[in-house]
Design a protein around this motif. Structure first.
Motif, PDB file in Angstrom:
ATOM      1  N   ARG A  36       0.565  -1.258  -0.255  1.00  0.00           N
ATOM      2  CA  ARG A  36      -0.192   0.175  -0.258  1.00  0.00           C
ATOM      3  C   ARG A  36       0.551   1.342  -0.120  1.00  0.00           C
ATOM      4  N   LEU A  37       2.170   1.440   0.584  1.00  0.00           N
ATOM      5  CA  LEU A  37       2.845   2.164   0.852  1.00  0.00           C
ATOM      6  C   LEU A  37       3.948   1.875  -0.445  1.00  0.00           C
ATOM      7  N   GLY A  38       4.014   1.283  -1.191  1.00  0.00           N
ATOM      8  CA  GLY A  38       5.337   0.595  -1.934  1.00  0.00           C
ATOM      9  C   GLY A  38       4.599   0.428  -3.393  1.00  0.00           C
ATOM     10  N   PRO A  39       4.603  -0.216  -3.862  1.00  0.00           N
ATOM     11  CA  PRO A  39       4.074  -0.394  -5.660  1.00  0.00           C
ATOM     12  C   PRO A  39       2.897  -0.434  -6.124  1.00  0.00           C
ATOM     13  N   THR A  45       2.650   3.932 -10.455  1.00  0.00           N
ATOM     14  CA  THR A  45       2.103   3.736 -10.994  1.00  0.00           C
ATOM     15  C   THR A  45       2.835   2.549 -12.042  1.00  0.00           C
ATOM     16  N   VAL A  46       2.853   1.586 -11.289  1.00  0.00           N
ATOM     17  CA  VAL A  46       2.773  -0.218 -11.078  1.00  0.00           C
ATOM     18  C   VAL A  46       1.684  -0.698 -11.604  1.00  0.00           C
ATOM     19  N   ASP A  51      -6.172   3.258  -8.255  1.00  0.00           N
ATOM     20  CA  ASP A  51      -5.330   2.155  -6.738  1.00  0.00           C
ATOM     21  C   ASP A  51      -5.978   1.467  -6.180  1.00  0.00           C
ATOM     22  N   ARG A  52      -5.189   0.122  -6.298  1.00  0.00           N
ATOM     23  CA  ARG A  52      -5.313  -0.878  -5.999  1.00  0.00           C
ATOM     24  C   ARG A  52      -5.436  -0.950  -5.069  1.00  0.00           C
ATOM     25  N   VAL A  53      -5.601  -0.778  -3.878  1.00  0.00           N
ATOM     26  CA  VAL A  53      -5.578  -1.231  -2.092  1.00  0.00           C
ATOM     27  C   VAL A  53      -6.394  -2.344  -2.212  1.00  0.00           C
TER      28      VAL A  53
END
Length: 168
Positions: A36-39, A45-46, A51-53
């Protein structure tokens, strides 16, 4: 059997289940927050710019599922009958799939349904989902994955002869 009697009969197993569960929560939340805090952060933009939570939650839960399978197999339910490892892993995966849907659904509802998008809100929703998923896991493991040990018969002397049929 009363609830207290049921808990007393399973206190060791419940304690081991709880310890593995707490360690699994650390794995789950650790991986979730790293992603959540990285990729998979909102501004990363990975894998696109959305938003990919929920994706982070699914990956974190999968990591904790693999950890828990090994820990439960080798420690929590060690004395129970087992299926062949491949079948056991499939059953374990099915139970955890249901728990994952509960966990990810809780995060999705909070984040996307209710608009609670802060890191704190995501973590609170994650913990609520973990709690609900844990209940589903314990029931599923006990019923489907790890077979209950054969109950011991109190006062049974298997090697003793029946006094009614023994010669005197």
């Amino acid at each position: 059997m009363t609830v207290v009697g049921w808990v007393r009969a399973r206190v060791g197993e419940l304690t081991r289940f709880g310890i593995v569960g707490v360690a699994g929560i650390v794995v789950n939340l650790g991986v979730f927050n790293l992603l959540r805090l990285g990729p998979l952060a909102p501004d990363a933009t990975v894998a696109g710019d959305d938003d990919r939570v929920v994706t982070a939650k699914v990956i974190a839960t999968a990591a904790s599922i693999l950890f828990a399978w090994v820990a439960h197999r080798e420690w929590t339910y060690r004395g129970r009958g087992r299926h062949r490892p491949a079948r056991e892993l499939v059953l374990f995966g099915l139970v955890n799939g249901a728990a994952l849907i509960i966990e990810a659904g809780t995060v999705a509802l909070s984040h996307h349904g209710w608009g609670l998008t802060s890191l704190l809100a995501d973590n609170v929703a994650s913990l609520v989902g973990i709690a609900l998923g844990t209940i589903a896991r314990y029931v599923g493991y006990s019923l489907f994955v790890f077979e209950a040990p054969a109950p011991a018969v109190l006062g049974d002397d298997a090697g003793a002869a029946d006094p009614r049929t023994s010669p005197r």
